[in-house]
Design an enzyme around this catalytic site. Structure first.
Site, PDB file in Angstrom:
ATOM      1  N   LYS A  17       1.103  -3.519   2.876  1.00  0.00           N
ATOM      2  CA  LYS A  17       0.809  -2.199   2.296  1.00  0.00           C
ATOM      3  C   LYS A  17       2.116  -1.415   2.124  1.00  0.00           C
ATOM      4  CE  LYS A  17      -3.798  -2.651   4.102  1.00  0.00           C
ATOM      5  NZ  LYS A  17      -5.026  -2.044   4.578  1.00  0.00           N
ATOM      6  N   HIS A 101      -7.597  -4.675  -4.523  1.00  0.00           N
ATOM      7  CA  HIS A 101      -7.705  -4.210  -3.134  1.00  0.00           C
ATOM      8  C   HIS A 101      -8.436  -2.862  -3.123  1.00  0.00           C
ATOM      9  CE1 HIS A 101      -6.713  -2.777   0.850  1.00  0.00           C
ATOM     10  NE2 HIS A 101      -6.451  -4.027   1.164  1.00  0.00           N
ATOM     11  N   GLY A 175      -8.526  -1.044   8.613  1.00  0.00           N
ATOM     12  CA  GLY A 175      -7.707  -0.077   9.335  1.00  0.00           C
ATOM     13  C   GLY A 175      -8.486   0.788  10.314  1.00  0.00           C
ATOM     14  N   SER A 215      -9.429  -5.347  10.022  1.00  0.00           N
ATOM     15  CA  SER A 215      -9.167  -5.284  11.467  1.00  0.00           C
ATOM     16  C   SER A 215      -9.129  -6.648  12.149  1.00  0.00           C
ATOM     17  CB  SER A 215     -10.186  -4.356  12.155  1.00  0.00           C
ATOM     18  OG  SER A 215     -10.100  -3.050  11.617  1.00  0.00           O
TER      19      SER A 215
END
Ligand code: 13P
Length: 255
Positions: A17, A101, A175, A215
């Site tokens: 990212k 994404h 996240g 995650s």
């Protein structure tokens, strides 16, 4: 170790990212190379930010780890300030690119149709698209998960960008530390493979790799990786540190 499913070679990818600077990227690549076996059973790809691509390319050339862009413009060239083309990504040695994404869909209003055009552009430049799909928490709660996945999948494959890899990334798990349970992720992967079968034929669908993202950490890689239709991971936060990324690789059960 998990038995290889059909001919699907496991793939684990790092999506950095908008994180890290050149020095960090360089250190990451050197440490990762030192931690990996000489011929890992898992295919590995790093998706750094655009400014880090030259550094990553320099550090990873000659290794078993590939690299790719986090996005591309759907056109080959032109007056598109701030955008990057597939040709430019290929020029720096990328063999992969992320398309669709959820952070691009949400923050840049990328439509399903645009994602399909980007995947086509990727193939035109010899890049393998890693197509991301996934439902929001609200879509899941209202029972529309499969409807959303079907719509995103159909649009992403509109131009038949073969070969490609799919990533199921439930938005609510990105996240947040809230990972999908292995059973829930498997259900979504199974559904996606069934739909791929309807679109492309079963034999072909059996060969498509479907990664899970959201995650993923060294501590949950084994149970997720054990599921039949989970062929690897697309990792965000836990991919920023070479020890935790290599922990995911070694714990994944992919060999
Ligand atoms: P996290 O692993 O930080 O949840 O991010 C997942 C992701 O978006 C990878 O593309």
């Amino acid at each position: 170790m998990k038995e290889p499913q059909s001919g699907r070679r496991p793939l684990i990818a790092a999506n950095w990212k908008m994180h890290l600077l050149r020095q960090d990227a360089s250190g990451f690549c050197r440490t990762l190379r030192s931690l990996l076996p000489s011929s890992p059973n898992v295919e590995l790809v790093i998706f750094p930010g655009f400014t880090l691509l030259p550094t990553v390319a320099q550090e990873l050339v000659g290794s078993t780890v590939a690299w790719g862009g986090q996005d591309l413009h759907q056109e080959a060239k032109g007056a598109h300030t701030g955008d990057v083309s597939g040709e430019q990504l290929a020029d720096i040695g990328c063999s992969w690119v992320l398309c669709g994404h959820s952070e691009r869909r949400q923050n840049h209003r990328e439509s399903d149709r645009l994602v399909g055009e980007k995947a086509l552009s990727a193939r035109r430049h010899g890049l393998q698209p890693l197509l991301c799909v996934g439902e929001t928490s609200e879509e899941r709660q209202s029972g529309r998960t499969f409807e959303v996945l079907d719509r995103q999948l159909e649009a992403a494959l509109a131009h038949r960008p073969q070969p490609f890899v799919l990533a199921y990334e439930p938005v609510w798990a990105i996240g947040t530390g809230e990972t999908a349970t292995p059973a829930l992720a498997q259900k979504a992967h199974e559904h996606l493979r069934m739909r791929l079968g309807e679109t492309l034929g079963k034999a072909w669908a059996d060969e498509v790799r479907i990664l899970y993202g959201g995650s993923v950490k060294p501590g949950n890689a084994a149970e997720l990786g054990a599921e039949k239709d989970i062929d690897g991971f697309l990792v965000g936060g836990a991919s920023l540190d070479p020890a935790s990324f290599s922990g995911i690789i070694s714990n994944s059960g992919f060999g």
